[in-house]
Scaffold this active site. Structure first.
Site, PDB file in Angstrom:
ATOM      1  N   ASP A  33       0.915  -1.211   0.010  1.00 57.01           N
ATOM      2  CA  ASP A  33      -0.078  -0.078  -0.068  1.00 57.01           C
ATOM      3  C   ASP A  33       0.956   1.193  -0.026  1.00 57.01           C
ATOM      4  O   ASP A  33       2.190   1.092   0.113  1.00 57.01           O
ATOM      5  CB  ASP A  33      -0.966  -0.134   1.250  1.00 57.01           C
ATOM      6  CG  ASP A  33      -2.349   0.739   0.853  1.00 57.01           C
ATOM      7  OD1 ASP A  33      -2.383   1.795   0.604  1.00 57.01           O
ATOM      8  OD2 ASP A  33      -3.256  -0.264   0.944  1.00 57.01           O
ATOM      9  N   ASP A  52       4.699   1.755  -4.419  1.00 56.83           N
ATOM     10  CA  ASP A  52       3.816   2.294  -5.563  1.00 56.83           C
ATOM     11  C   ASP A  52       3.754   1.437  -6.764  1.00 56.83           C
ATOM     12  O   ASP A  52       4.689   1.165  -7.241  1.00 56.83           O
ATOM     13  CB  ASP A  52       4.456   3.891  -6.063  1.00 56.83           C
ATOM     14  CG  ASP A  52       3.797   4.540  -7.238  1.00 56.83           C
ATOM     15  OD1 ASP A  52       2.899   3.893  -7.703  1.00 56.83           O
ATOM     16  OD2 ASP A  52       4.292   5.514  -7.483  1.00 56.83           O
ATOM     17  N   VAL A  53       2.505   0.940  -6.991  1.00 57.68           N
ATOM     18  CA  VAL A  53       2.174   0.017  -7.952  1.00 57.68           C
ATOM     19  C   VAL A  53       2.576   0.494  -9.277  1.00 57.68           C
ATOM     20  O   VAL A  53       2.842  -0.352 -10.087  1.00 57.68           O
ATOM     21  CB  VAL A  53       0.874  -0.532  -7.904  1.00 57.68           C
ATOM     22  CG1 VAL A  53       0.246  -1.337  -6.628  1.00 57.68           C
ATOM     23  CG2 VAL A  53      -0.219   0.306  -8.178  1.00 57.68           C
ATOM     24  N   ASN A  78      -5.156  -5.397  -7.085  1.00 55.62           N
ATOM     25  CA  ASN A  78      -6.410  -4.720  -6.589  1.00 55.62           C
ATOM     26  C   ASN A  78      -6.131  -3.374  -6.722  1.00 55.62           C
ATOM     27  O   ASN A  78      -7.117  -2.405  -6.471  1.00 55.62           O
ATOM     28  CB  ASN A  78      -6.699  -5.267  -5.160  1.00 55.62           C
ATOM     29  CG  ASN A  78      -7.833  -4.377  -4.488  1.00 55.62           C
ATOM     30  OD1 ASN A  78      -8.765  -4.460  -4.993  1.00 55.62           O
ATOM     31  ND2 ASN A  78      -7.331  -3.502  -3.626  1.00 55.62           N
ATOM     32  N   TYR A 144     -10.895   6.150 -15.959  1.00 51.91           N
ATOM     33  CA  TYR A 144     -11.057   4.941 -15.003  1.00 51.91           C
ATOM     34  C   TYR A 144     -11.613   4.089 -16.110  1.00 51.91           C
ATOM     35  O   TYR A 144     -11.125   2.750 -16.065  1.00 51.91           O
ATOM     36  CB  TYR A 144     -12.086   5.434 -14.118  1.00 51.91           C
ATOM     37  CG  TYR A 144     -12.194   4.363 -13.044  1.00 51.91           C
ATOM     38  CD1 TYR A 144     -11.493   3.903 -12.141  1.00 51.91           C
ATOM     39  CD2 TYR A 144     -13.609   3.506 -13.042  1.00 51.91           C
ATOM     40  CE1 TYR A 144     -11.636   3.012 -11.286  1.00 51.91           C
ATOM     41  CE2 TYR A 144     -13.879   2.562 -12.162  1.00 51.91           C
ATOM     42  CZ  TYR A 144     -13.098   2.154 -11.220  1.00 51.91           C
ATOM     43  OH  TYR A 144     -13.199   1.200 -10.442  1.00 51.91           O
ATOM     44  N   LYS A 148      -9.952   0.226 -17.017  1.00 49.09           N
ATOM     45  CA  LYS A 148     -10.687  -0.986 -16.585  1.00 49.09           C
ATOM     46  C   LYS A 148     -11.031  -2.005 -17.502  1.00 49.09           C
ATOM     47  O   LYS A 148     -11.006  -3.121 -17.412  1.00 49.09           O
ATOM     48  CB  LYS A 148     -11.977  -0.651 -15.535  1.00 49.09           C
ATOM     49  CG  LYS A 148     -11.380  -0.025 -14.325  1.00 49.09           C
ATOM     50  CD  LYS A 148     -10.783  -0.640 -13.349  1.00 49.09           C
ATOM     51  CE  LYS A 148     -10.171  -0.342 -11.977  1.00 49.09           C
ATOM     52  NZ  LYS A 148      -9.390  -1.160 -11.183  1.00 49.09           N
ATOM     53  N   VAL A 177     -19.089   0.159  -4.574  1.00 52.21           N
ATOM     54  CA  VAL A 177     -18.813  -0.520  -3.588  1.00 52.21           C
ATOM     55  C   VAL A 177     -19.001   0.448  -2.312  1.00 52.21           C
ATOM     56  O   VAL A 177     -18.377   1.674  -2.295  1.00 52.21           O
ATOM     57  CB  VAL A 177     -17.494  -0.939  -3.424  1.00 52.21           C
ATOM     58  CG1 VAL A 177     -16.979  -1.757  -1.966  1.00 52.21           C
ATOM     59  CG2 VAL A 177     -17.417  -1.985  -4.487  1.00 52.21           C
TER      60      VAL A 177
END
Length: 252
Positions: A33, A52-53, A78, A144, A148, A177
């Site tokens: 994270d 940092d992904v 995720n 976004y 996706k 969510v």
């Protein structure tokens, strides 16, 4: 032998729910994270890493640590951000790129570095978090939605490429969510559409046949199933956990 799972953005929200579900199922849990406070308050028996992904150097270092800790059986890529909520002509290129970097580059880098560890074990499960925005598109959410959709294309390709190595790949598509991240989306979309927050919330809920938002645990339960032997021949699939979206942009 205990199975090992890595969950990116695993310190809060949906990722935290996933980590808790895998922990309860007996997995050895590793999370990454960028929220140092959330990492600090995660259970001490989880392996916790700041990363940092969207940074290849960060992700390479994480997977070197995971290899040293015993390898990897399950990847839950995720990490994601909501990106801007604007009409397409008002989206800044910098905002577009940052949204793509986290949502798509992050999934790519996680898979890229996870696969050698899984190939070594001749098995593995890769679970990418996409979105219903990756199935229908969403007005005012172009970066976004584009990211996706691309995540689903990445997953389909991984499933084809890695199946011969015993590695499965699937994508979960959450709907709306409950939680702080969605709350921010609701507020921004209300501004963009000149509506109240409650109107936007009701619109999202009424756009599903079940008339409600989902919770993090609903996504987590699906992830645990997809990682399990019960799903040993489930690969290349796009699975929505969204209360059945029937209208992604209802007009109120």
């Amino acid at each position: 032998m205990t199975q090992r799972v890595l969950i990116t953005a695993g310190a809060s929200g949906v990722g935290r729910a996933m980590a808790e579900a895998f922990d309860a199922a007996g997995y050895s849990v590793c999370i990454t994270d960028i929220d140092e406070d959330a990492l600090r308050f995660a259970p001490a028996h989880w392996s916790r890493h700041w990363a940092d992904v969207s940074s290849e150097s960060d992700m390479s270092a994480i997977f070197q640590a995971i290899e040293a800790e015993g390898g990897l059986d399950v990847l839950c890529a995720n990490a994601g951000i909501a990106g801007p909520t604007d009409a397409i002509e008002d989206v800044e290129l910098s905002d577009w790129r940052s949204c793509i970097a986290v949502n798509l580059d992050g999934a790519f880098l996680a898979a890229k570095h996870a696969v050698p560890l899984m190939k070594a074990g001749k098995a593995g499960s890769i679970i990418l978090t996409s979105s219903t925005a990756g199935q229908f598109g969403y007005p005012y959410r172009a970066p976004y939605a584009a990211a996706k959709w691309a995540v689903i294309g990445l997953m389909k390709t991984l499933a084809m490429e890695l199946g011969p190595h015993g590695i499965r790949a699937n994508a979960i598509c959450p709907g709306a969510v409950e939680g702080p991240r969605m709350e921010g989306v609701l507020q921004r979309e209300a501004t963009a559409k000149n509506m109240s927050r409650d109107q936007v919330y009701a619109g999202y809920a009424s756009g599903t046949s079940m008339g409600r938002f989902v919770e993090g645990k609903d996504i987590a339960n699906m992830a645990v199933f997809l990682a399990s032997d019960a799903a040993r021949l489930v690969s290349g699939q796009v699975i929505a956990v969204d209360g059945h979206t029937v209208n992604p942009d209802p007009k109120l």
